[in-house]
Scaffold this motif. Structure first.
Motif, short mmCIF file in Angstrom:
data_model
loop_
_atom_site.label_atom_id
_atom_site.label_comp_id
_atom_site.label_asym_id
_atom_site.label_seq_id
_atom_site.Cartn_x
_atom_site.Cartn_y
_atom_site.Cartn_z
N GLU A 274 -15.42 33.06 -42.14
CA GLU A 274 -14.18 33.80 -42.44
C GLU A 274 -13.56 34.40 -41.19
OE1 GLU A 274 -12.43 34.11 -45.42
OE2 GLU A 274 -13.77 32.40 -45.72
N ARG A 275 -14.40 34.93 -40.31
CA ARG A 275 -13.87 35.58 -39.11
C ARG A 275 -13.15 34.56 -38.22
NH1 ARG A 275 -13.79 40.43 -36.48
NH2 ARG A 275 -14.99 41.46 -38.10
N LEU A 276 -13.73 33.37 -38.15
CA LEU A 276 -13.06 32.35 -37.33
C LEU A 276 -11.76 31.88 -37.98
CD1 LEU A 276 -15.96 30.29 -35.78
CD2 LEU A 276 -14.37 31.81 -34.65
N HIS A 277 -11.74 31.84 -39.29
CA HIS A 277 -10.50 31.44 -39.98
C HIS A 277 -9.36 32.40 -39.69
CE1 HIS A 277 -11.51 27.86 -42.04
NE2 HIS A 277 -12.50 28.39 -42.72
N PRO A 281 -5.07 32.20 -32.69
CA PRO A 281 -5.13 31.00 -31.85
C PRO A 281 -5.26 31.41 -30.38
CG PRO A 281 -3.27 30.90 -33.38
CD PRO A 281 -3.85 32.27 -33.50
N GLY A 282 -5.97 30.58 -29.64
CA GLY A 282 -6.12 30.86 -28.20
C GLY A 282 -7.31 31.74 -27.87
N THR A 283 -7.96 32.32 -28.90
CA THR A 283 -9.11 33.19 -28.62
C THR A 283 -10.37 32.34 -28.42
OG1 THR A 283 -9.35 33.50 -31.02
CG2 THR A 283 -8.26 35.26 -29.79
N SER A 284 -11.37 32.97 -27.81
CA SER A 284 -12.59 32.25 -27.46
C SER A 284 -13.79 32.91 -28.16
CB SER A 284 -12.73 32.31 -25.94
OG SER A 284 -13.95 31.78 -25.53
N TRP A 285 -14.69 32.08 -28.71
CA TRP A 285 -15.79 32.59 -29.55
C TRP A 285 -17.11 31.93 -29.20
CZ3 TRP A 285 -14.96 36.48 -33.11
CH2 TRP A 285 -13.61 36.82 -33.31
N ALA A 286 -18.09 32.75 -28.86
CA ALA A 286 -19.46 32.26 -28.66
C ALA A 286 -20.24 32.65 -29.92
CB ALA A 286 -20.08 32.90 -27.44
N ARG A 296 -19.27 22.18 -36.40
CA ARG A 296 -18.24 21.95 -37.41
C ARG A 296 -17.08 22.94 -37.21
NH1 ARG A 296 -21.17 22.49 -42.03
NH2 ARG A 296 -22.02 20.48 -41.43
N LEU A 297 -17.44 24.19 -36.93
CA LEU A 297 -16.40 25.21 -36.72
C LEU A 297 -15.56 24.87 -35.49
CD1 LEU A 297 -18.49 28.40 -37.60
CD2 LEU A 297 -16.54 27.50 -38.88
N ALA A 298 -16.23 24.36 -34.45
CA ALA A 298 -15.50 23.98 -33.23
C ALA A 298 -14.51 22.85 -33.55
CB ALA A 298 -16.47 23.56 -32.14
N ALA A 299 -14.95 21.90 -34.36
CA ALA A 299 -14.07 20.77 -34.72
C ALA A 299 -12.92 21.22 -35.62
CB ALA A 299 -14.90 19.69 -35.41
N ASP A 303 -7.53 25.09 -32.25
CA ASP A 303 -6.61 26.03 -31.59
C ASP A 303 -7.37 27.21 -30.95
OD1 ASP A 303 -7.46 27.04 -34.04
OD2 ASP A 303 -5.60 28.17 -34.38
N LYS A 304 -8.70 27.22 -31.09
CA LYS A 304 -9.53 28.27 -30.49
C LYS A 304 -10.66 27.59 -29.73
CE LYS A 304 -8.45 30.33 -34.74
NZ LYS A 304 -8.78 30.20 -36.14
N ARG A 305 -11.31 28.36 -28.87
CA ARG A 305 -12.48 27.81 -28.21
C ARG A 305 -13.70 28.34 -28.94
NH1 ARG A 305 -14.90 29.41 -23.58
NH2 ARG A 305 -16.24 28.01 -22.64
N VAL A 306 -14.49 27.44 -29.52
CA VAL A 306 -15.66 27.84 -30.31
C VAL A 306 -16.87 27.08 -29.76
CG1 VAL A 306 -16.68 27.87 -32.62
CG2 VAL A 306 -14.22 28.20 -32.37
N PHE A 307 -17.91 27.80 -29.38
CA PHE A 307 -19.10 27.14 -28.83
C PHE A 307 -20.34 27.98 -29.12
CE2 PHE A 307 -19.47 29.95 -25.11
CZ PHE A 307 -18.19 30.50 -25.06
N SER A 308 -21.51 27.37 -28.91
CA SER A 308 -22.75 28.10 -29.19
C SER A 308 -23.07 29.07 -28.06
CB SER A 308 -23.92 27.12 -29.35
OG SER A 308 -25.11 27.86 -29.55
N LEU A 309 -23.54 30.25 -28.46
CA LEU A 309 -23.95 31.26 -27.48
C LEU A 309 -25.09 30.72 -26.61
CD1 LEU A 309 -24.05 34.20 -26.43
CD2 LEU A 309 -25.40 34.79 -28.46
N ASN A 310 -25.89 29.82 -27.18
CA ASN A 310 -26.99 29.21 -26.42
C ASN A 310 -26.64 27.76 -26.18
OD1 ASN A 310 -29.33 27.92 -25.63
ND2 ASN A 310 -30.65 29.00 -27.07
#
Ligand code: 13P
Ligand code: SF4
Length: 364
Positions: A274-277, A281-286, A296-299, A303-310
């Motif tokens: 929900e938080r990513l939804h 746009p343009g924000t970055s999330w680890a 899946r969330l990254a795909a 419009d955002k940068r989503v990646f694993s913290l590790n």
């Protein structure tokens, strides 16, 4: 209910093309129609989740299974989730898990005999002041244990409500089997770390913080953890703060207390989604959670940068056991009326476990 008679995947499924496996799954779904229901947990692989009729976290999937009437439920998730589905559905409905080896390493960290022994010692020490709560990531027998003692199940989506509910009734609670979810939830409600102790099921001892007084203990945390979420560290967050201070860190509460404190946000799988939804746009999330979901969330959020913290993170290996070949095999067997992977919780255990689950669902 237990992991017995685990048959190996026949060679033909290993050798089969993905196209063939997919067409068998599609054909079975078409043939069974609404008689077949496939729930899929968010941590499932991409090639499997495409066949889920409903996707969700463990709370949502428990809720949806409770109301489904399909005679066949093929659960794409892990063992405790399929047990929960079996407990919440009618006896004539059959619940299957496509690979009986798809357990949960955290659920394996507490068994019923350890729990009964711990309870005896703790109630000798604290008297009738403890209510047991168990994370749904636990065996049906432990859920039943909680149900029989006035306790309940919790998920990461409603652990705050459930801990408050428990402490409104008894002075203390025993939280099984995830110490981190228990600690993070209690700390969030303002309970000092000092007033929490850890029950070590191996040494059979209560571990107190330095200087803590036994009589002040409000929360007893079972010494279990998730081997996936424990791979996120404060060091990873500190490194990110140096290199990408604008990145938001969002983690699951199965991560350690220190990681949750160092993160910007923490919440259940549902909360993370929900938080990513709603993120700009343009924000970055680890993200500090299971890798299939992070990918899946990254795909989904291009419009955002989503990646694993590790950056070296792997998927949950037991969730990953449910693959195309096992799903195709399960459905092929189902078409022949063979229920090879049926999960069936004995009625007496199911009856008590249902009490604990219903208390959780009422507070969802
Ligand atoms: P959720 O309760 O967030 O679905 O988590 C289940 C799980 O196994 C997390 O590791
Ligand atoms: Fe269990 Fe952790 Fe996998 Fe969730 S991610 S199923 S808690 S091992």
């Amino acid at each position: 209910m237990t992991f017995t008679a685990i048959r190996r995947l026949p060679a033909q499924y290993r050798e089969m093309s993905n196209k063939e496996k997919i067409s068998r799954i599609v054909e079975a779904k078409r043939e069974f129609g609404s008689d077949l229901f496939i729930p899929g947990h968010h941590y499932q692989r991409e090639d499997v989740i495409q066949f889920a009729d409903v996707t969700g976290d463990s709370l949502q999937l428990a809720q949806v299974c409770e109301t489904r009437t399909s005679p066949y439920i093929v659960f794409c998730g892990v063992h405790f989730m399929a047990e929960t589905a079996d407990i919440l559905t009618d006896t004539e409905q059959r619940v299957m898990l496509p690979d009986l080896n798809a357990g949960c390493s955290m659920a394996d960290m507490a068994n019923i005999s350890q729990t009964e022994r711990a309870w005896e010692t703790l109630t000798d020490q604290f008297g009738d002041t403890i209510l047991p709560l168990t994370y749904v990531n636990s065996t049906a027998a432990i859920k039943a244990f909680c149900g029989e003692r006035g306790g309940a199940c919790v998920t990461s989506s409603n652990s705050g409500k459930m801990v408050r509910w428990a402490l409104a009734q008894k002075q203390r609670l025993l939280f099984l089997p995830d110490q981190h979810l228990g600690r993070n939830t209690a700390a969030d409600l303002g309970i000092p770390l000092h007033d929490m102790a850890v029950w070590n099921p191996i040494t059979h001892e209560l571990e107190l913080a330095d200087g803590a007084r036994v009589e002040d203990i409000q929360v007893i945390l079972w010494k279990g953890h998730c081997s996936v979420h424990e791979k996120f560290t404060v060091g990873q967050i500190e490194e990110l703060r140096q290199t990408e201070p604008e990145t938001n860190v969002l983690v699951h509460p199965e991560c350690t207390y220190e990681v949750v404190q160092a993160a910007d946000y923490a919440g259940s799988t549902h909360h993370i989604i929900e938080r990513l939804h709603t993120a700009a746009p343009g924000t970055s999330w680890a993200i500090g959670t299971e890798m299939n979901l992070v990918k899946r969330l990254a795909a989904q959020h291009t419009d955002k940068r989503v990646f694993s913290l590790n950056s070296n993170m792997c998927p949950c290996l037991t969730m990953n056991r449910i693959d195309l070949e096992h799903l195709a095999w399960t459905l092929d067997l189902l078409r022949e009326d063979v229920y090879q992977f049926e999960i069936s919780v004995p009625e007496d255990i199911a009856d008590s476990a249902r009490i604990a689950l219903r208390r959780m669902l009422e507070n969802a």
